[in-house]
Design a protein around this motif. Structure first.
Motif, PDB file in Angstrom:
ATOM      1  N   VAL A  57     -21.927   0.038  20.111  1.00 42.83           N
ATOM      2  CA  VAL A  57     -21.716   1.454  19.842  1.00 42.83           C
ATOM      3  C   VAL A  57     -20.559   1.598  18.866  1.00 42.83           C
ATOM      4  CG1 VAL A  57     -22.565   2.155  22.124  1.00 42.83           C
ATOM      5  CG2 VAL A  57     -20.115   1.767  21.783  1.00 42.83           C
ATOM      6  N   LEU A  58     -20.554   2.696  18.138  1.00 40.37           N
ATOM      7  CA  LEU A  58     -19.394   3.054  17.323  1.00 40.37           C
ATOM      8  C   LEU A  58     -18.389   3.721  18.242  1.00 40.37           C
ATOM      9  CD1 LEU A  58     -17.940   3.438  14.573  1.00 40.37           C
ATOM     10  CD2 LEU A  58     -19.153   5.617  14.378  1.00 40.37           C
ATOM     11  N   GLY A  59     -17.303   3.020  18.538  1.00 42.79           N
ATOM     12  CA  GLY A  59     -16.342   3.535  19.507  1.00 42.79           C
ATOM     13  C   GLY A  59     -15.362   4.532  18.935  1.00 42.79           C
ATOM     14  N   GLU A  60     -15.021   4.354  17.663  1.00 40.33           N
ATOM     15  CA  GLU A  60     -14.123   5.292  16.978  1.00 40.33           C
ATOM     16  C   GLU A  60     -14.352   5.196  15.486  1.00 40.33           C
ATOM     17  OE1 GLU A  60     -10.071   6.721  18.431  1.00 40.33           O
ATOM     18  OE2 GLU A  60      -9.979   4.539  18.693  1.00 40.33           O
ATOM     19  N   SER A  61     -14.075   6.297  14.790  1.00 40.54           N
ATOM     20  CA  SER A  61     -14.076   6.328  13.339  1.00 40.54           C
ATOM     21  C   SER A  61     -13.265   7.549  12.935  1.00 40.54           C
ATOM     22  CB  SER A  61     -15.503   6.361  12.805  1.00 40.54           C
ATOM     23  OG  SER A  61     -15.527   6.099  11.427  1.00 40.54           O
ATOM     24  N   GLN A  62     -13.623   8.179  11.816  1.00 43.54           N
ATOM     25  CA  GLN A  62     -12.886   9.376  11.417  1.00 43.54           C
ATOM     26  C   GLN A  62     -13.048  10.474  12.460  1.00 43.54           C
ATOM     27  OE1 GLN A  62     -14.332   9.353   7.069  1.00 43.54           O
ATOM     28  NE2 GLN A  62     -12.497  10.621   7.022  1.00 43.54           N
ATOM     29  N   TYR A  63     -11.946  11.188  12.705  1.00 49.43           N
ATOM     30  CA  TYR A  63     -11.947  12.318  13.621  1.00 49.43           C
ATOM     31  C   TYR A  63     -12.042  13.617  12.823  1.00 49.43           C
ATOM     32  CZ  TYR A  63     -10.517   9.699  17.843  1.00 49.43           C
ATOM     33  OH  TYR A  63     -10.479   8.853  18.922  1.00 49.43           O
ATOM     34  N   GLU A  64     -12.721  14.581  13.394  1.00 51.51           N
ATOM     35  CA  GLU A  64     -12.752  15.909  12.785  1.00 51.51           C
ATOM     36  C   GLU A  64     -11.448  16.632  13.102  1.00 51.51           C
ATOM     37  OE1 GLU A  64     -15.514  19.955  12.662  1.00 51.51           O
ATOM     38  OE2 GLU A  64     -15.659  18.598  14.364  1.00 51.51           O
ATOM     39  N   GLY A  65     -10.829  17.226  12.079  1.00 45.83           N
ATOM     40  CA  GLY A  65      -9.587  17.941  12.334  1.00 45.83           C
ATOM     41  C   GLY A  65      -8.872  18.315  11.065  1.00 45.83           C
ATOM     42  N   SER A  66      -7.546  18.456  11.177  1.00 46.22           N
ATOM     43  CA  SER A  66      -6.772  18.967  10.048  1.00 46.22           C
ATOM     44  C   SER A  66      -5.581  18.109   9.671  1.00 46.22           C
ATOM     45  CB  SER A  66      -6.279  20.378  10.365  1.00 46.22           C
ATOM     46  OG  SER A  66      -5.483  20.378  11.552  1.00 46.22           O
ATOM     47  N   THR A  67      -5.132  17.214  10.552  1.00 43.94           N
ATOM     48  CA  THR A  67      -3.945  16.410  10.251  1.00 43.94           C
ATOM     49  C   THR A  67      -4.166  14.971  10.692  1.00 43.94           C
ATOM     50  OG1 THR A  67      -2.932  16.921  12.400  1.00 43.94           O
ATOM     51  CG2 THR A  67      -2.391  18.382  10.556  1.00 43.94           C
TER      52      THR A  67
ATOM     53  N   GLY B 292     -15.136  12.001  17.364  1.00 46.58           N
ATOM     54  CA  GLY B 292     -13.722  12.177  17.663  1.00 46.58           C
ATOM     55  C   GLY B 292     -13.158  13.439  17.041  1.00 46.58           C
ATOM     56  N   SER B 293     -12.127  13.983  17.656  1.00 47.47           N
ATOM     57  CA  SER B 293     -11.428  15.154  17.131  1.00 47.47           C
ATOM     58  C   SER B 293     -10.016  15.151  17.683  1.00 47.47           C
ATOM     59  CB  SER B 293     -12.146  16.446  17.529  1.00 47.47           C
ATOM     60  OG  SER B 293     -11.979  16.701  18.915  1.00 47.47           O
ATOM     61  N   GLU B 294      -9.255  16.156  17.283  1.00 45.77           N
ATOM     62  CA  GLU B 294      -7.870  16.266  17.753  1.00 45.77           C
ATOM     63  C   GLU B 294      -7.784  16.665  19.226  1.00 45.77           C
ATOM     64  OE1 GLU B 294      -5.556  17.750  13.788  1.00 45.77           O
ATOM     65  OE2 GLU B 294      -7.242  18.963  14.461  1.00 45.77           O
ATOM     66  N   ILE B 295      -8.927  16.809  19.853  1.00 48.60           N
ATOM     67  CA  ILE B 295      -8.919  17.076  21.296  1.00 48.60           C
ATOM     68  C   ILE B 295      -8.517  15.838  22.090  1.00 48.60           C
ATOM     69  CG2 ILE B 295     -11.259  16.428  22.036  1.00 48.60           C
ATOM     70  CD1 ILE B 295     -11.443  19.171  23.392  1.00 48.60           C
ATOM     71  N   TRP B 296      -8.440  14.677  21.432  1.00 48.35           N
ATOM     72  CA  TRP B 296      -8.259  13.420  22.161  1.00 48.35           C
ATOM     73  C   TRP B 296      -7.057  13.443  23.100  1.00 48.35           C
ATOM     74  CZ3 TRP B 296      -3.956  10.280  21.905  1.00 48.35           C
ATOM     75  CH2 TRP B 296      -3.055  10.514  20.867  1.00 48.35           C
ATOM     76  N   ASN B 297      -5.984  14.163  22.713  1.00 49.26           N
ATOM     77  CA  ASN B 297      -4.817  14.226  23.613  1.00 49.26           C
ATOM     78  C   ASN B 297      -4.617  15.616  24.202  1.00 49.26           C
ATOM     79  OD1 ASN B 297      -3.968  15.496  21.295  1.00 49.26           O
ATOM     80  ND2 ASN B 297      -1.911  14.634  21.327  1.00 49.26           N
ATOM     81  N   PHE B 298      -5.646  16.461  24.103  1.00 53.05           N
ATOM     82  CA  PHE B 298      -5.672  17.782  24.727  1.00 53.05           C
ATOM     83  C   PHE B 298      -4.394  18.592  24.465  1.00 53.05           C
ATOM     84  CE2 PHE B 298      -8.782  15.238  26.985  1.00 53.05           C
ATOM     85  CZ  PHE B 298      -9.879  16.081  26.995  1.00 53.05           C
ATOM     86  N   PRO B 299      -4.181  18.955  23.188  1.00 56.14           N
ATOM     87  CA  PRO B 299      -3.052  19.844  22.888  1.00 56.14           C
ATOM     88  C   PRO B 299      -3.321  21.241  23.449  1.00 56.14           C
ATOM     89  CG  PRO B 299      -4.441  19.562  20.953  1.00 56.14           C
ATOM     90  CD  PRO B 299      -4.970  18.623  21.995  1.00 56.14           C
ATOM     91  N   LYS B 300      -2.378  22.126  23.271  1.00 55.01           N
ATOM     92  CA  LYS B 300      -2.492  23.461  23.872  1.00 55.01           C
ATOM     93  C   LYS B 300      -3.743  24.211  23.413  1.00 55.01           C
ATOM     94  CE  LYS B 300       2.445  24.177  24.725  1.00 55.01           C
ATOM     95  NZ  LYS B 300       3.648  25.015  24.433  1.00 55.01           N
ATOM     96  N   ASN B 301      -4.184  23.960  22.193  1.00 57.17           N
ATOM     97  CA  ASN B 301      -5.355  24.676  21.673  1.00 57.17           C
ATOM     98  C   ASN B 301      -6.635  23.869  21.831  1.00 57.17           C
ATOM     99  OD1 ASN B 301      -4.654  22.717  19.764  1.00 57.17           O
ATOM    100  ND2 ASN B 301      -5.432  23.935  18.051  1.00 57.17           N
TER     101      ASN B 301
END
Length: 456
Positions: free
Chosen positions: A284-294, A322-331
Motif C-alpha cells: 500500500v502507499l502509506g504516505e505521500s504528499q498531504y493536502e493542505g497549505s503549509t 494525507g492532510s493536516e488533520i494528521w495531528n488534529f489541530p484546533k480546526n
C-alpha cells in the motif's frame, strides 16, 4: 509525514449504535451491509486483502495519526463517522507519537519517564475504546508502535530517545504487551518504525516487532513504515514478522538529507518497483504528499488524486490520503472537509464498482500504446488490464488524446467511458466495435481523467 455468531453481532451493532450517534447522522452511516467481515487475510495470489467472506478489501486510508493522543472519545467518534461517510475504509494511527504528550484525559502512554516495561493501563484502555468504535463502524485500523520519527521529534533518533534508552529487552516486552492488550480486535494491523530507516535502533525495533508477533493473533499482520523513498521490503524483505509492505515517496527529485542518498521517485515508479519484486506480498502507499497549505510535503487536490490512482493501477492493494488533520489541530473539523478528501470518495466509488483486484499493470504498454506520457514525469499515465482482458482502466494526469490497442483486449465490442475524478461522474458512453488501434480523446474540461474500457 515530516515536521494507525458474526451476523448476530452485526445485528446487535445496528440496534445499539444509533443510540450513540450525534444529531443528524442516520443509521445508514453506522450499519452498512457492505461492511467487511474482519479479520482480514491475504488473497491467494498475495496481491491484496480479503475479508472472511473472500470479498476483496480496498485499503482506502486516512492518516489520522494522532487520534489516540489528541481526541476525546466523542471527538474520535465524530471523526471516524465522518471519514466512514466519505468512503474511507482504513485509518492509520500511532499508538503514541509525542513522548511528553498526554491524551485529553491526562494519561500518558508510560509511567516513570517512558519506561516501556511500565505502560499506563488507563491510556491504553482509551486506545481500546476508540478501536471498538472503529470496529463498530466497519473501519480497519493500522496502528504504529511508539513512533520512531524522522527528525528527533518522537521516540527514536538517538541514545537519549526512549526506543534506544529502553533497549531490546524492554522493547520486546512492550511489543508483547501490545499484542496481549489488543488481541481481541479483529480490525487491527500494526505498523512498525515510523518515518525511519532503522540504524542504531534496528535491534530495538526488531525486538518490539518480534514481541508483538509472540502475543498478537496471527491475523494481526505487521508492516514497516520506512523513510522515503524506501519501502518495508527494502529494509525487511525476508523478516518473518513482515506481513505486508508499505511504500513511501513524494515526487521525483534528487537525493536530499532525508532520502538517505536515494533519488525520490514518483509514486507510480515506487509502486511498479514494489509490484515487480520476486517476494510477492500486498503493498500500500502509506504516505505521500498531504493536502493542505503549509509544510514541505503539502500538495493540491490533484496531487492526492494522482497518488491514489497511480498506486491502484500499478498493482497496489490500497493507499493512504494525507492532510493536516494528521495531528488534529484546533480546526480539524474544517480540514476534514478539504476538497481532496471529498474527492477520495470518488476513488472508492470507482474502484468498488469494478473488479479492481483483477487488474494488472500494463507495464509494456500493450493496451494503452500511445499518449501515455513520459516515464519519470508527473504526466505519466498509468494503465491496468484485468486478467481476463475484459476491463482496462487508465489514469491520465492531464488532458490529452491516447491510443488504445483493442486487439489486446478480449471481446469484439467495447464500452468506453471517461470518469471525472473531481466530480465523480461518468461521461456519456461511446462504443468501439472494431479490433484495431483507436485514438480516444478525453473530455476537454477538467484537469485529469480516468478512462474505463469494458468488453460488451
Amino acid at each position: 509525514m515530516r515536521n494507525a455468531n458474526l451476523q448476530t453481532i452485526h445485528s446487535m451493532r445496528c440496534l445499539v449504535l444509533p443510540l450513540l450517534a450525534f444529531v443528524g447522522l442516520t443509521m445508514t452511516a453506522f450499519c452498512q451491509s457492505g461492511n467487511p467481515v474482519f479479520p482480514l487475510k491475504i488473497s491467494e495470489n498475495r496481491r491484496y486483502f480479503v475479508d472472511q467472506t473472500g470479498k476483496p478489501f480496498f485499503y482506502h486510508a486516512d492518516t489520522g495519526w494522532q487520534i489516540f493522543q489528541r481526541l476525546t472519545t466523542e471527538d474520535a467518534r465524530e471523526y471516524l463517522i465522518f471519514r466512514k461517510n466519505q468512503g474511507f475504509t482504513t485509518i492509520q494511527t500511532q499508538v503514541i507519537m509525542n513522548p511528553e504528550g498526554a491524551n485529553p484525559y491526562g494519561h500518558r502512554a508510560f509511567l516513570n519517564d517512558n519506561d516501556f516495561s511500565k505502560p499506563d493501563e488507563a491510556y491504553h484502555d482509551q486506545v481500546a475504546r476508540i478501536l471498538t468504535i472503529a470496529d463498530s463502524l466497519g473501519l480497519f485500523i493500522v496502528m504504529s508502535q511508539p513512533w520512531a520519527g524522522c527528525c528527533r521529534e518522537a521516540f527514536g533518533g538517538g541514545p537519549d530517545k526512549p526506543i534506544l534508552k529502553n533497549g531490546p529487552a524492554k522493547n520486546r516486552q512492550y511489543g508483547q504487551y501490545l499484542g496481549r492488550k489488543f488481541a481481541r480486535f479483529k480490525n487491527l494491523y500494526y505498523l512498525m518504525g515510523g518515518d525511519n530507516d532503522p540504524k542504531g535502533e534496528r535491534a530495538e525495533l526488531v525486538a518490539m516487532a518480534e514481541g508483538l508477533r509472540e502475543t498478537a493473533p496471527a491475523y494481526q499482520l505487521l508492516t514497516y513504515h520506512a523513510s522515503p523513498p524506501h519501502s518495508s521490503t527494502d529494509l525487511f524483505q525476508y523478516a518473518p514478522w513482515l506481513g505486508f509492505s508499505m511504500i513511501y515517496t513524494y515526487w521525483r527529485e534528487k537525493p536530499n538529507d532525508w532520502s538517505n542518498g536515494d533519488t525520490m521517485p514518483h509514486v507510480y515508479e515506487a509502486a511498479i518497483r514494489e509490484y515487480t519484486k520476486s517476494d510477492v506480498m500486498p503493498f500500500v502507499l502509506g504516505e505521500s504528499q498531504y493536502e493542505g497549505s503549509t509544510g514541505n510535503d503539502i500538495g493540491l487536490p490533484i496531487h492526492v488524486r494522482r497518488q491514489a490512482y497511480w498506486t491502484m493501477l500499478c498493482g497496489g492493494a490500497g493507499h493512504a490520503y494525507g492532510s493536516e488533520i494528521w495531528n488534529f489541530p484546533k480546526n480539524w473539523r474544517e480540514i476534514m472537509r478539504n476538497p481532496g478528501a471529498a474527492q477520495m470518495q470518488h476513488v472508492a466509488t470507482l474502484f468498488n464498482s469494478l473488479p479492481w483486484h483483477t487488474l494488472r499493470p500494463d507495464l509494456r504498454h500493450q493496451a494503452l500504446v500511445g499518449g501515455y506520457g513520459d516515464w519519470s514525469k508527473p504526466n505519466f499515465a498509468t494503465t491496468a488490464v484485468s486478467e481476463d482482458k475484459k476491463l482496462m482502466v487508465s489514469y491520465l494526469p492531464d488532458i490529452r488524446p491516447v491510443t488504445v490497442d483493442f486487439n489486446y483486449l478480449a471481446g469484439s465490442a467495447f464500452s468506453v467511458r471517461w470518469f471525472d475524478p473531481v466530480r465523480g461522474a461518468f461521461s456519456p458512453e461511446t462504443k468501439v466495435e472494431k479490433k484495431q488501434l483507436t485514438r480516444l480523446q478525453c473530455p476537454p474540461n477538467g484537469d485529469d481523467w480516468v478512462l474505463v474500457v469494458k468488453s460488451l
